[in-house]
Design an enzyme around this catalytic site. Sequence first.
Site, PDB file in Angstrom:
ATOM      1  N   LYS A   1     -30.862 -17.835  29.261  1.00  0.00           N
ATOM      2  CA  LYS A   1     -29.842 -16.962  29.845  1.00  0.00           C
ATOM      3  C   LYS A   1     -30.479 -15.787  30.589  1.00  0.00           C
ATOM      4  O   LYS A   1     -29.994 -15.364  31.637  1.00  0.00           O
ATOM      5  CB  LYS A   1     -28.882 -16.458  28.769  1.00  0.00           C
ATOM      6  CG  LYS A   1     -28.056 -17.534  28.094  1.00  0.00           C
ATOM      7  CD  LYS A   1     -27.298 -18.412  29.096  1.00  0.00           C
ATOM      8  CE  LYS A   1     -26.154 -17.673  29.765  1.00  0.00           C
ATOM      9  NZ  LYS A   1     -25.385 -18.584  30.678  1.00  0.00           N
TER      10      LYS A   1
ATOM     11  N   GLY B   1     -16.149 -25.703  35.443  1.00  0.00           N
ATOM     12  CA  GLY B   1     -14.746 -25.305  35.476  1.00  0.00           C
ATOM     13  C   GLY B   1     -13.819 -26.135  34.620  1.00  0.00           C
ATOM     14  O   GLY B   1     -12.644 -25.776  34.464  1.00  0.00           O
TER      15      GLY B   1
ATOM     16  N   GLY C   1     -14.731 -26.726  31.467  1.00  0.00           N
ATOM     17  CA  GLY C   1     -15.137 -26.365  30.119  1.00  0.00           C
ATOM     18  C   GLY C   1     -14.248 -25.319  29.479  1.00  0.00           C
ATOM     19  O   GLY C   1     -13.214 -24.929  30.025  1.00  0.00           O
TER      20      GLY C   1
ATOM     21  N   GLY D   1     -14.608 -21.928  31.535  1.00  0.00           N
ATOM     22  CA  GLY D   1     -14.357 -22.244  32.933  1.00  0.00           C
ATOM     23  C   GLY D   1     -12.923 -22.633  33.226  1.00  0.00           C
ATOM     24  O   GLY D   1     -12.341 -22.214  34.238  1.00  0.00           O
TER      25      GLY D   1
ATOM     26  N   TYR E   1     -32.028 -20.642  23.822  1.00  0.00           N
ATOM     27  CA  TYR E   1     -30.828 -20.390  24.619  1.00  0.00           C
ATOM     28  C   TYR E   1     -30.879 -18.995  25.234  1.00  0.00           C
ATOM     29  O   TYR E   1     -30.619 -18.813  26.431  1.00  0.00           O
ATOM     30  CB  TYR E   1     -29.589 -20.544  23.744  1.00  0.00           C
ATOM     31  CG  TYR E   1     -28.310 -20.093  24.419  1.00  0.00           C
ATOM     32  CD1 TYR E   1     -27.859 -20.723  25.564  1.00  0.00           C
ATOM     33  CD2 TYR E   1     -27.562 -19.041  23.896  1.00  0.00           C
ATOM     34  CE1 TYR E   1     -26.691 -20.306  26.193  1.00  0.00           C
ATOM     35  CE2 TYR E   1     -26.398 -18.619  24.512  1.00  0.00           C
ATOM     36  CZ  TYR E   1     -25.959 -19.254  25.655  1.00  0.00           C
ATOM     37  OH  TYR E   1     -24.810 -18.833  26.272  1.00  0.00           O
TER      38      TYR E   1
END
Length: 357
Positions: free
Chosen positions: A186, A8, A10, A13, A182
């Site tokens: 995900k 949060g 970031g 976020g 990556y």
Amino acid sequence: MRVLVTGGAGFIGSHIVTALAALGHEPVVLDALLPSAHGGRSGTALSVPGAAACFHGDVRDPALLRRALRGVEAVCHQAAMVGLGRDFTDAPDYVACNDLGTAALLATMAGSGVRDLVLAGSMVVYGEGRYDCPRHGPVRPGPRRPADLDAGRFEPPCPDCGQPLEPGLVGEDAPVDPRNVYATTKLAQEHLAAAWARATGGSVVSLRYHNVYGPGMPRDTPYAGVASFFRSALERGAAPRVFEDGRQRRDFVHVRDVADANVAALTCLPGRAAGVFRAYNTGSGEPRTVGEMAAELARAYGGPEPVTTGEYRLGDVRHITASSRRLTSELGWRPQVAFTDGMAEFARAPLRTPVRA
């Protein structure tokens, strides 16, 4: 509603925290302040404007998570390592942060009674986007070959006849085909979340973000997005370096629109059936080329003009653009920030400086 926002502090976020607080919700922040995203803040006290409470630490810490989850009704999971990184040696860090971190979060949620989750997904799970061959209809090209890329043949051909393909919009029901570390992490996050929902009776919404940009992106780091690379170059007085021929198609969506999508998803979760996982593309719906984005950003900043280099990254795909029709029709979300307006703002918006090793 009291909502735990992991990551949060970031880029995305913190915008979600702002959007939640503006509507009277109580966002609770948990963030590890990774150096790749948070600059000089690493090791400092955690404070996020609009947050009802802040916890500085890792989602893999079960004791910390249990404290952060007290009184929480839903979780918005944004904490992750993002971008292609440097090379494959980053793989253990990506898996540990994204997949082990998600598994630890879900395990603690299973014991806490929190059953609503919004996950920061990504369009990278699709690999290449939708393509149509005039002769064979919808096709899925294989990974691009280094020999073709070295020769400047960037467009993937039809795997059946070798003819040029027409890129289109990919929907959520398209087959997944992650093509770098990556992307693989995900997709694994989504599978973990779906398994958690079935096992606990929870409800999950995965918002598959397309290319998010806007104020607060980290600068000068291999873990940022292409918009941040270009913006950082302009700030240094250098021309943005556009890889390949600049005609790669992407969907650039503003971070405030993405934050609004998260709020819409959080609001809908309490009424959803138990044990359900649902994915939503989250994009502007207006495909642009990377070259167009670089040119628009350079114009808004005042130059210098972009340079097309012909370079490439093997893990990149050629075209990936979204159809966000499911998100707009089911959750009532609509992007509000126009491309030119968003780029004009982003051209002068502050970026965050990551810690250098």
